[in-house]
Design a protein around this motif. Structure first.
Motif, PDB file in Angstrom:
ATOM      1  N   LYS A  87       0.832  -1.203   0.000  1.00  7.11           N
ATOM      2  CA  LYS A  87       0.000   0.000   0.000  1.00  7.11           C
ATOM      3  C   LYS A  87       0.869   1.256   0.000  1.00  7.11           C
ATOM      4  O   LYS A  87       0.614   2.220  -0.741  1.00  7.11           O
ATOM      5  CB  LYS A  87      -0.918   0.002   1.216  1.00  7.11           C
ATOM      6  CG  LYS A  87      -1.969  -1.085   1.233  1.00  7.11           C
ATOM      7  CD  LYS A  87      -3.126  -0.742   0.346  1.00  7.11           C
ATOM      8  CE  LYS A  87      -4.288  -1.704   0.573  1.00  7.11           C
ATOM      9  NZ  LYS A  87      -5.425  -1.410  -0.323  1.00  7.11           N
TER      10      LYS A  87
ATOM     11  N   ALA B 169      -5.100   1.395  -8.107  1.00  9.04           N
ATOM     12  CA  ALA B 169      -4.448   2.426  -7.310  1.00  9.04           C
ATOM     13  C   ALA B 169      -3.423   3.216  -8.107  1.00  9.04           C
ATOM     14  O   ALA B 169      -3.204   4.402  -7.839  1.00  9.04           O
ATOM     15  CB  ALA B 169      -3.776   1.781  -6.090  1.00  9.04           C
TER      16      ALA B 169
ATOM     17  N   ASP C  94      -2.632  -8.132  -9.720  1.00 13.77           N
ATOM     18  CA  ASP C  94      -3.402  -7.609  -8.585  1.00 13.77           C
ATOM     19  C   ASP C  94      -4.289  -6.459  -9.050  1.00 13.77           C
ATOM     20  O   ASP C  94      -3.801  -5.368  -9.371  1.00 13.77           O
ATOM     21  CB  ASP C  94      -2.423  -7.131  -7.509  1.00 13.77           C
ATOM     22  CG  ASP C  94      -3.098  -6.735  -6.203  1.00 13.77           C
ATOM     23  OD1 ASP C  94      -4.164  -6.093  -6.268  1.00 13.77           O
ATOM     24  OD2 ASP C  94      -2.560  -7.051  -5.130  1.00 13.77           O
ATOM     25  N   GLN C  95      -5.625  -6.688  -9.069  1.00 16.26           N
ATOM     26  CA  GLN C  95      -6.555  -5.668  -9.559  1.00 16.26           C
ATOM     27  C   GLN C  95      -6.512  -4.404  -8.706  1.00 16.26           C
ATOM     28  O   GLN C  95      -6.561  -3.283  -9.221  1.00 16.26           O
ATOM     29  CB  GLN C  95      -7.992  -6.223  -9.570  1.00 16.26           C
ATOM     30  CG  GLN C  95      -8.180  -7.455 -10.415  1.00 16.26           C
ATOM     31  CD  GLN C  95      -8.056  -8.742  -9.616  1.00 16.26           C
ATOM     32  OE1 GLN C  95      -7.137  -8.913  -8.814  1.00 16.26           O
ATOM     33  NE2 GLN C  95      -8.974  -9.670  -9.836  1.00 16.26           N
ATOM     34  N   GLU C  96      -6.442  -4.576  -7.390  1.00 19.84           N
ATOM     35  CA  GLU C  96      -6.414  -3.422  -6.489  1.00 19.84           C
ATOM     36  C   GLU C  96      -5.187  -2.557  -6.763  1.00 19.84           C
ATOM     37  O   GLU C  96      -5.257  -1.326  -6.770  1.00 19.84           O
ATOM     38  CB  GLU C  96      -6.412  -3.908  -5.034  1.00 19.84           C
ATOM     39  CG  GLU C  96      -6.484  -2.803  -4.008  1.00 19.84           C
ATOM     40  CD  GLU C  96      -6.531  -3.328  -2.576  1.00 19.84           C
ATOM     41  OE1 GLU C  96      -5.884  -2.726  -1.713  1.00 19.84           O
ATOM     42  OE2 GLU C  96      -7.199  -4.365  -2.351  1.00 19.84           O
ATOM     43  N   GLU C  97      -4.055  -3.199  -6.995  1.00 22.78           N
ATOM     44  CA  GLU C  97      -2.817  -2.478  -7.318  1.00 22.78           C
ATOM     45  C   GLU C  97      -2.971  -1.707  -8.626  1.00 22.78           C
ATOM     46  O   GLU C  97      -2.556  -0.547  -8.731  1.00 22.78           O
ATOM     47  CB  GLU C  97      -1.673  -3.481  -7.421  1.00 22.78           C
ATOM     48  CG  GLU C  97      -0.294  -2.897  -7.615  1.00 22.78           C
ATOM     49  CD  GLU C  97       0.763  -3.980  -7.554  1.00 22.78           C
ATOM     50  OE1 GLU C  97       1.464  -4.185  -8.563  1.00 22.78           O
ATOM     51  OE2 GLU C  97       0.894  -4.633  -6.496  1.00 22.78           O
TER      52      GLU C  97
ATOM     53  N   GLY D 299     -12.687  -7.262  -9.828  1.00 19.94           N
ATOM     54  CA  GLY D 299     -13.576  -6.997  -8.709  1.00 19.94           C
ATOM     55  C   GLY D 299     -14.616  -8.051  -8.428  1.00 19.94           C
ATOM     56  O   GLY D 299     -15.433  -7.886  -7.527  1.00 19.94           O
TER      57      GLY D 299
ATOM     58  N   TYR E 140     -13.863  -0.978 -14.479  1.00 21.40           N
ATOM     59  CA  TYR E 140     -14.642  -1.511 -13.355  1.00 21.40           C
ATOM     60  C   TYR E 140     -16.145  -1.443 -13.613  1.00 21.40           C
ATOM     61  O   TYR E 140     -16.865  -2.423 -13.390  1.00 21.40           O
ATOM     62  CB  TYR E 140     -14.304  -0.725 -12.080  1.00 21.40           C
ATOM     63  CG  TYR E 140     -14.957  -1.285 -10.839  1.00 21.40           C
ATOM     64  CD1 TYR E 140     -14.415  -2.389 -10.182  1.00 21.40           C
ATOM     65  CD2 TYR E 140     -16.120  -0.718 -10.313  1.00 21.40           C
ATOM     66  CE1 TYR E 140     -15.007  -2.908  -9.039  1.00 21.40           C
ATOM     67  CE2 TYR E 140     -16.718  -1.235  -9.172  1.00 21.40           C
ATOM     68  CZ  TYR E 140     -16.158  -2.330  -8.540  1.00 21.40           C
ATOM     69  OH  TYR E 140     -16.756  -2.852  -7.421  1.00 21.40           O
TER      70      TYR E 140
END
Length: 361
Positions: free
Chosen positions: A178, A207, A201-204, A243, A230
């Motif tokens: 993070k 971001a 990594d989708q979250e990465e 997601g 998304y």
């Protein structure tokens, strides 16, 4: 060559890229374009071809077919050491016998630059990544996040036109990832460089990225900004991978004006749709867990199968016929496991994507 943003020629352009390893066709006719000052992420599962594309751009893999140009100049006959491109590897690849400053200076020393220039540029690069006080340390004396900063400094000290990042945060723990995500994006903005980042990594990806390229089996499934990827996935694969949408498969019975009607096991569903959706084709109603609401009068009914506390909310899994629907529930107490619930959603915020996952009815 295709124009970049604002009608300008792109910094990097790859056209019709193919890569074969014997009978394995790892990359299948990919077109890729990057503009200056953009942070672009290649996102997809292991084996989808994203790292192979990165390595072809860096010169570490030969290209079976296709062309790559940087600033309008062909790259394929240029060895890796002479390309204005640097790579940050997953393993950091630091020399254990050299201290931090000498690791950063290594490429400049190979080019036989004057010592005072090397010292100045190393100091600037270490300051840029907030490691200027640790130049005398060895890699073994650093944390994973600090080693990653050194690897970044070693890459940017050469002043490349393009920085390639191959799963650079995968070895870090969640908290450090993070923190490094924020630092990476801040560094890219301050440098004004184009970054091409590979991750699963989708979250990465969300971001960091100005633009995301979603890959699968050697082809690009969709490219766009994070919000578009998304909220408006082009097909069922992207919707599922990004997601974890709830997907309700069906057949398109009407399509006009950017909306479609899908006949599903739960009855007809009307919602905005992706461009590829057409009457008679299979498609999927995409409902994000946060779009479903547990309440009276919903069109989807089922039984609570699991509840999982996730801190800010509960994730509730509802068995609805053959489907398992995930719902984000902000209430302090989730519905009881085994209880019957009714689910509703706003059709205007739902989405119909082309195709259906294998095995979906």
């Amino acid at each position: 060559m295709a124009p970049g943003e604002g009608g300008q020629a792109p910094l990097l352009a790859g056209r019709g890229l193919h890569k074969r390893y014997g009978a394995v066709h790892a990359v299948r006719g990919v077109d890729i374009s990057l503009s200056t000052d953009r942070y672009v992420t290649l996102l997809g599962p292991s084996g989808c071809g994203k790292t192979t594309i990165l390595r072809m751009i860096g010169g570490f893999e030969t290209v079976t077919a296709g062309v790559i140009a940087l600033d309008g100049r062909p790259l394929l006959d240029t060895p890796p050491s002479r390309r204005p491109v640097n790579t940050v590897f997953q393993s950091y690849a630091l020399f254990p016998h050299l201290n931090v400053a000498d690791n950063v200076a290594f490429g400049l020393a190979l080019r036989r630059l004057p010592r005072d220039e090397i010292a100045r540029r190393v100091a600037e690069a270490l300051q840029m990544v907030r490691m200027d006080s640790m130049g005398a340390r060895r890699p073994r004396e650093l944390s994973g996040g600090q080693q990653q900063r050194v690897a970044l400094a070693r890459a940017i000290v050469n002043r490349p036109r393009l920085l390639l990042l191959d799963e650079p945060l995968s070895a870090l723990d969640r908290k450090m990832r993070k923190e490094m995500q924020i630092e990476l994006k801040d560094l890219q903005r301050r440098l004004g460089l184009a970054f091409l980042h590979v991750t699963h990594d989708q979250e990465e990806a969300f971001a960091l990225s100005d633009s995301i390229i979603v890959m699968n089996h050697g082809v690009i499934e969709q490219e766009g900004d994070p919000e578009t990827i998304y909220r408006r996935p082009s097909n069922a694969y992207v919707a599922d991978f990004i997601g974890g949408s709830n997907l309700v498969a069906g057949k398109v019975v009407a399509c006009a004006g950017g909306e479609a009607t899908l006949e599903t096991a739960f009855g007809p569903a009307r919602a905005p749709c992706a461009p590829g959706v057409a009457v008679g084709r299979r498609a999927s109603l995409c409902l994000r867990p946060e779009q479903l609401v547990i309440g009276v009068g919903g069109s989807l009914g089922g039984t609570v199968r699991h509840t999982v506390f996730q801190g800010a909310d509960w994730l509730v899994e509802v068995a609805a016929g053959s489907a398992a629907l995930r719902v984000r529930c902000p209430d302090e107490e989730p519905p009881a496991v085994g209880g019957a619930v009714s689910l509703r959603y706003d059709p205007a915020k739902a989405w119909i994507a082309d195709g259906a996952l294998a095995g979906d009815a």
